[in-house]
Enzyme design. Sequence first.
Site, PDB file in Angstrom:
ATOM      1  N   GLU A 123     -84.410  71.360 -10.792  1.00 27.61           N
ATOM      2  CA  GLU A 123     -84.095  72.768 -10.523  1.00 27.61           C
ATOM      3  C   GLU A 123     -84.155  73.684 -11.745  1.00 27.61           C
ATOM      4  OE1 GLU A 123     -80.316  72.832  -8.515  1.00 27.61           O
ATOM      5  OE2 GLU A 123     -80.966  71.440  -6.953  1.00 27.61           O
TER       6      GLU A 123
ATOM      7  N   GLU B   3     -84.269  65.065  -0.591  1.00 27.18           N
ATOM      8  CA  GLU B   3     -82.907  65.424  -0.175  1.00 27.18           C
ATOM      9  C   GLU B   3     -82.911  66.050   1.218  1.00 27.18           C
ATOM     10  OE1 GLU B   3     -80.797  67.614  -3.210  1.00 27.18           O
ATOM     11  OE2 GLU B   3     -81.944  66.683  -4.828  1.00 27.18           O
TER      12      GLU B   3
END
Length: 338
Positions: free
Chosen positions: A138, A245
Amino acid sequence: MREFNSFTEPALKDIFAEDFKVGAAVNPLTIQSQEQLLAYHYNSITAENEMKFASLHPTEEVYAFGAADQLVAFAQKHKMAMRGHTLLWHNQTTDWVFEDKSGGRASKDLLLDRLKSHIHTVVGRYKEDIYAWDVVNEVISDEGSELYRPSKWLDIVGTGFIAKAFEYAHEADPKALLFYNDYNESNPSKRDKIHTMVKSLLEQGVPIHGVGLQAHWNLYDPTLDDIRAAIEKYASLGLQLQLTELDVSMFRFEDRRTDLTAPDAMLLELQAERYEALFLLLKEYREVISSVTFWGAADDYTWLDDFPVRGRKNWPFLFDEQHRPKPAFERIAGLVTK
C-alpha cells in the site's frame, strides 16, 4: 461448528485444483475455531497480522515470533502453502523504527540498515516455510495526481525504499516469490498508478515477481469490466497475479446502515451472483493468477465486522457463522461442471 466428518460438499481447493491455490487469512484464534473448515477447504494460508513489523519486531532488540510460528506450524500440519504478509507497510510499524537513539528522526542509512536487518531476519527464519511474500504494502496514493502515499518511509528514504525492500527480501530468500500488494487495485486511476510504479521497478531490475490484488470488494463495486482491465494491465508486465485479501462485503463502502442483523435471501442471492461472476472471470485468467486468498474463511470472524461502521456485522465469505456453505459457495461449486 461443524465436525470434520460432516463436510460433504466438494472442497474449494479441489474445485479450483486446475486453476489456482485457494487460501484464507488466519490468526492464532481462527486456526483453532476454524481448523476443520480450513483443513478441508483451503490449501494456503496467510497471517492476518502476526507477521507485520509491529507484531514481529516490537522493539529494536526484541523479535516476537511465537504467534507467527504457530501459524507456520499449522500450515505444516495440514500440508498447506503459506504466504508472508507483510514486510514493509506505513501502518503497524512501531515508532522506534523511525527514531535514532536520542528520539530524533532516524537517518536514511539507519532506517535502511534496520529494514535490511528486519527483512533478513524474518525472511531468513521462514525460508523453507513461506513460498511468497507481500514485500511492500500500500504505497500508492488513492487520490489526486500524487503517485506515492505520504509515509515516514518516503520522508526519510525517498522512493528508493521500495526497491531496497525487494532487494533485501531476494537476498534473504532467492527462491521466494515477491509481490507488491495494494487495495483499490481495480480502480482505474489507482490501477494506472500501480502499473506505473511496478513498471518502473522492473525497468530498474528490481526482483519483483508479482502483483497482489487485495480484492476487498463488495456486492456492487468494482465492476467486472474494471477488474478485467486491472488483471490485463498488471499481467501485461509479465508478472504473476494473486488475489491476496478477497472478501465481498454486503455493503457499499459509503453505506452506513446498521439495521441489518442477518443477510436476507435477496442479499444472499446477490452475493451468490457476485461470487459466481467473479470466479468465472478469475478462471479465465488462471494462466496469470496463481492464488486466490480470502481475507478470512467464514462469517464468524471478519475484519469487516465494525469496519467502517462500528457495531455492524458483515457476512462477506462463502461459509456462514456455523461454517456451513452459503448460496455463494453452491454457485461456485457449480462452476466445476461449466
